[in-house]
Design a protein around this motif. Structure first.
Motif, short mmCIF file in Angstrom:
data_model
loop_
_atom_site.label_atom_id
_atom_site.label_comp_id
_atom_site.label_asym_id
_atom_site.label_seq_id
_atom_site.Cartn_x
_atom_site.Cartn_y
_atom_site.Cartn_z
N LEU A 288 0.78 -1.12 0.14
CA LEU A 288 0.12 0.09 -0.22
C LEU A 288 0.68 1.24 -0.06
O LEU A 288 0.42 2.17 -0.58
N GLN A 289 1.93 1.31 0.63
CA GLN A 289 2.70 2.12 0.75
C GLN A 289 3.58 2.73 -0.66
O GLN A 289 3.82 3.70 -1.09
N LEU A 290 3.57 1.71 -1.58
CA LEU A 290 4.21 1.78 -2.69
C LEU A 290 2.89 2.36 -3.78
O LEU A 290 3.33 2.40 -5.00
N LEU A 291 1.70 2.41 -3.40
CA LEU A 291 0.67 2.54 -4.37
C LEU A 291 0.62 3.94 -4.76
O LEU A 291 0.58 4.85 -4.01
N PRO A 292 0.43 4.34 -6.19
CA PRO A 292 0.14 5.67 -6.61
C PRO A 292 -1.14 6.14 -5.93
O PRO A 292 -2.21 5.49 -6.12
N GLN A 293 -0.82 7.38 -5.45
CA GLN A 293 -2.32 8.01 -5.05
C GLN A 293 -2.48 9.46 -5.53
O GLN A 293 -1.37 10.14 -6.04
N PRO A 294 -3.70 9.88 -5.82
CA PRO A 294 -4.99 9.14 -5.35
C PRO A 294 -5.37 8.28 -6.72
O PRO A 294 -4.86 8.34 -7.90
N LEU A 295 -6.26 7.44 -6.11
CA LEU A 295 -7.08 6.61 -7.06
C LEU A 295 -8.11 7.40 -7.75
O LEU A 295 -9.01 7.97 -6.93
N THR A 296 -8.11 7.50 -9.28
CA THR A 296 -9.12 8.38 -9.61
C THR A 296 -10.18 7.62 -10.47
O THR A 296 -9.97 6.60 -11.00
N PHE A 297 -11.44 8.01 -9.94
CA PHE A 297 -12.60 7.33 -11.08
C PHE A 297 -13.46 8.39 -11.23
O PHE A 297 -13.55 9.83 -11.03
N THR A 298 -14.04 8.19 -12.56
CA THR A 298 -15.02 9.23 -13.19
C THR A 298 -16.40 8.65 -13.39
O THR A 298 -16.57 7.51 -13.56
N ARG A 299 -17.31 9.42 -13.20
CA ARG A 299 -18.60 9.26 -13.40
C ARG A 299 -19.61 10.23 -13.89
O ARG A 299 -19.09 11.52 -13.89
N LEU A 300 -20.57 9.83 -14.39
CA LEU A 300 -21.45 10.87 -15.03
C LEU A 300 -22.15 11.52 -13.87
O LEU A 300 -22.51 11.04 -12.85
N THR A 301 -22.61 12.83 -13.64
CA THR A 301 -23.30 13.28 -12.97
C THR A 301 -24.84 13.49 -13.44
O THR A 301 -25.21 13.53 -14.59
N THR A 302 -25.90 13.70 -12.28
CA THR A 302 -27.18 13.85 -12.68
C THR A 302 -27.56 15.01 -13.67
O THR A 302 -28.52 14.97 -14.20
N ALA A 303 -26.74 15.80 -13.60
CA ALA A 303 -26.88 17.28 -14.19
C ALA A 303 -25.68 17.85 -14.26
O ALA A 303 -24.62 17.44 -13.82
#
Length: 221
Positions: free
Chosen positions: A128-143
């Motif tokens: 976990l200490q070697l994990l690149p951060q942040p983890l990025t997620f993309t989502r549609l929005t309601t508007a």
């Protein structure tokens, strides 16, 4: 006078014979017991002796002072009772030894499991200490002008992303931290969040930064 003497002798002989018969009958009525304790005016512990059935039945046997000696049986009732007590004590000792071995086995298994958990969590922490951060997620929005997501980012989504880096975490050991936009363990809006991984064997948790972006914004970037 001679006749009277003869009669007296005959009567004396008859009385003696009667006494012998009575004594023999009385002897037949006696029972043999073995004393389990010293009994004053009767005998000492371990002695075998005849007593009247009434005394055996009403005093010696009920009070645990003696046991009947079975005719033709060579084993002493006292020795027999002592042998049974020794067997019971031996079974108790063996049972205690067996229980001790079971407890030792359980303790050894618990220690081995604890060592395994410690090794696992230590390796997980290093990854976990070697994990690149942040983890990025993309989502549609309601508007277009709204930060509320059309859908969500769940703990399973993050764990799946971690597997891409070769990191496996049990679902019950990780969750999003409480924050506005997190509902029932799911991210429901755009923003920055913290996903905590529990390292129970180490007594700590490791935070992973999670960023949720609007899908169109992510495409432009």
């Amino acid at each position: 006078m001679l006749l009277s003497s003869s009669r007296l002798l005959t009567r004396s002989s008859n009385c003696a014979a009667c006494c012998q018969v009575v004594q023999r009958r009385s002897a037949h009525k006696l029972v043999e017991i073995e004393l389990l304790s010293d009994v004053p005016s009767l005998g000492r512990r371990g002695e075998r002796l005849p007593v009247s059935p009434g005394r055996a039945r009403n005093q010696l046997i009920p009070q645990g002072l003696g046991l009947y000696v079975v005719a033709g049986r060579g084993v002493s009732p006292l020795r027999d009772m002592q042998r049974r007590e020794e067997q019971q004590r031996a079974r108790g000792v063996l049972g205690a030894v067996g229980a001790s071995k079971v407890v030792d086995g359980i303790a050894s298994s618990a220690e081995a499991a604890a060592a395994e958990s410690l090794s696992h969590d230590s390796s997980l922490l290093t990854a976990l200490q070697l994990l690149p951060q942040p983890l990025t997620f993309t989502r549609l929005t309601t508007a277009t002008t709204n930060a509320d997501l059309f859908g969500s980012v769940s703990a399973s989504d993050v764990l799946t992303e971690l597997k891409e880096f070769g990191i496996r975490v049990e679902e019950g050991n990780a969750a999003f931290g409480e924050k506005e936009g997190v509902e029932k363990g799911r991210v429901k809006s755009l923003g920055d969040f913290v996903f905590n991984v529990q390292l129970k064997a180490l007594g700590e948790e490791f935070p992973i930064a999670v960023k949720v972006l609007k899908e169109e914004t992510a495409a432009k970037e």
